[in-house]
Design an enzyme around this catalytic site. Sequence first.
Site, PDB file in Angstrom:
ATOM      1  CD  GLU A  40      15.145  34.785  50.304  1.00  0.00           C
ATOM      2  OE1 GLU A  40      14.622  35.950  49.870  1.00  0.00           O
ATOM      3  OE2 GLU A  40      16.119  34.114  49.590  1.00  0.00           O
TER       4      GLU A  40
ATOM      5  CD  GLU B 178      14.766  30.070  48.435  1.00  0.00           C
ATOM      6  OE1 GLU B 178      15.288  31.019  47.681  1.00  0.00           O
ATOM      7  OE2 GLU B 178      13.665  30.614  49.111  1.00  0.00           O
TER       8      GLU B 178
END
Length: 690
Positions: free
Chosen positions: A302, A422
């Site tokens: 991220e 994810e």
Amino acid sequence: MIEQGRTRRFWRRVGVLVAAVATLAAGLGPLATDDAAALGSGATNGAAAADSGCSVAYTVGGEWPGGFTASVTVTNLGAPVDGWQLKWAWASGQQSTQAWNATITTTDGRATAKDVGYNSKVATNGTVSFGFNGTWTGSNPKPSEFELNGVVCGGGGGTGSDAMAAVAAMQPGWNLGNTLDSTGSDETSWGNPRITETLLDNVKAQGFKSIRIPVTWSAHVGPAPNHTIEAAYLNRVKEVVGWAMARGLYVMINLHHDSWQWIRDMPADRTGVLSRYNAIWTQLAEAFKSFGPKLTFESVNEPQFTGSSGQAQDVQLLHELNTSFRDIVRQSGGNNATRLLVLPTLHTSSDQALLDALATSIAGYNDKNLIATVHFYGYWPFSVNVAGGTHFDAVAQKDLTDSFDRVYNTFVARGIPVILGEYGLLGFDRHTGTIQQGEKLKFFEFLGHYARAKKITTMLWDNGQHLGRTSFQWSDPELFAQIKSSWTTRSGTASTDQVFNARSSAITAKTITLNLNGTSFVGLRHGTTELVRGTDYTVQGDQLTLTASALTRLSGARDYGTNAVLSARFSAGVPWRINIITYDAPVLSNATGTTSSFAIPTAFRGDLLATMEAKYDDGTNAGPHNWTSYKEFDRAFAPNYVSGVTTLTPEFFAEVRDGGRVTLTFHYWSGTKLTYYITKSGTTVTGTTA
């Protein structure tokens, strides 16, 4: 909206996109030693190593419905071997039924061909051939990768360069979250136990093919200029990776919470951040370069930057990190020369501009062993249950299809594989009850279906809230059953899983809409009893009607709550649960308390709370997220059905004006709406009924 919702606490749901793990390598079978040694030496079960590699020609000589014949020729490009094993993975469950010039066994989709004595010796540049008859269902693709005595082969019928096939073989995947990625000094710092081999056995037993192991290195790296990784911690990561690979799992490791701990400072400290980043990946590349191709690396989780001039600079900084990462790994040699590498978009977002930026980077690398990654946690109002997002409705579904379509068109359609590193719902950060059960199941059913349609490999985010790390039981077995079913097929669902009958009224027939999802309706059961079509229920098109007589019988004494659970069955997938519920309108009572502890006495009387609105007398919105009157479930308010109270949180009162009356409107799943008034004066709160 998704990014707004993702200002969640990082320790709750860490993670980055799981990279597509290495090529469709053959199962590693009984490797029990550290993978760095076992895969580096190429020695398995005592067979001599093919130290410098090999090539394999795999040819399907004939194919007919359900069967085929194939021939395999192996060329040894390394030192002479005396005793060989060739391993590969069947992508579609094929089986060998008869072999010649080799003995072939298949376990869990992984085939092992062994020499038969007279052909055990293969000289350098020598060849050995064997053949077999086999069976197949659905499709019969060639294996994309082979291992000769533990060494990955190149050339021939399938090589490790087929990244798309490797990513497909990784489906489905699972995240070992909130463990090695914790920001404390130990993998147990965030409350999860130490990783065990038994845990990994159970993960594999659930049907997962790949495991993402997020790792945060910040607390285990020394000062500049060397930034030496703590040896004990690196060895622990290697141990866990080795355990997973020895079980035939694809594995991904990364730099996880490092992204927001120090990498984000790159705009102000480009030299320092890049030096530290490069030092870590240089050490990791060296430590893992002899591990087999089922290990893959993800550059950073991220990625995000603070204090930049804007998105254009952020994109450029990420490109610089990804480029440095790729160059370091490729130049380290060994299996890293062709290892599959996972590159994220900025924020692992599926916004088109950020997808395009990563696609441009990947095109410039001219490297066929790269994988793109994004994350997906759903349409934000639905994902956290705020702003009235109580249903997986057309808006929430379109958010998903738009995201996956963009990813497919930008990458997959151009031959670049994608891993959804994810996925889940942000409301899971506390518990899985933030989103109503039936709506939750519809989300996961559809996500699994659409990801398959778009050829995206999925990796479930699990920080310990799903699969028990020591009990090895699912906290929500119904949820996992739906997820697992979605890996291979569709399931029928319905407009609701709740049928409410008011206790104060006579029971009448109730109709719900079936979402057939390409299946056909089969029948309806109560426990093991088959309900009678035409008497207990009728079906016309997609309309399922439960008759008044059946509902009366099933409701029994009509105690408040769920009186019966029905199971709607379809031609494929898992059944759909329908709860028959007796209720009356809930009763609220006056209350006093403080901003840190305030609860409304609530006689729920079988009903269930869906959401809450909050407005001042002037009609403006009160409380957090004041752009909407509908507050966030479990953050601003929460029902407690056991204690019989509805709690308003300190976070809610922190954004309520002093002295102004607030009108609360509680919406219940039966359709009931109740009004309640609260007034805050300093730290004192008074609540009254309408």
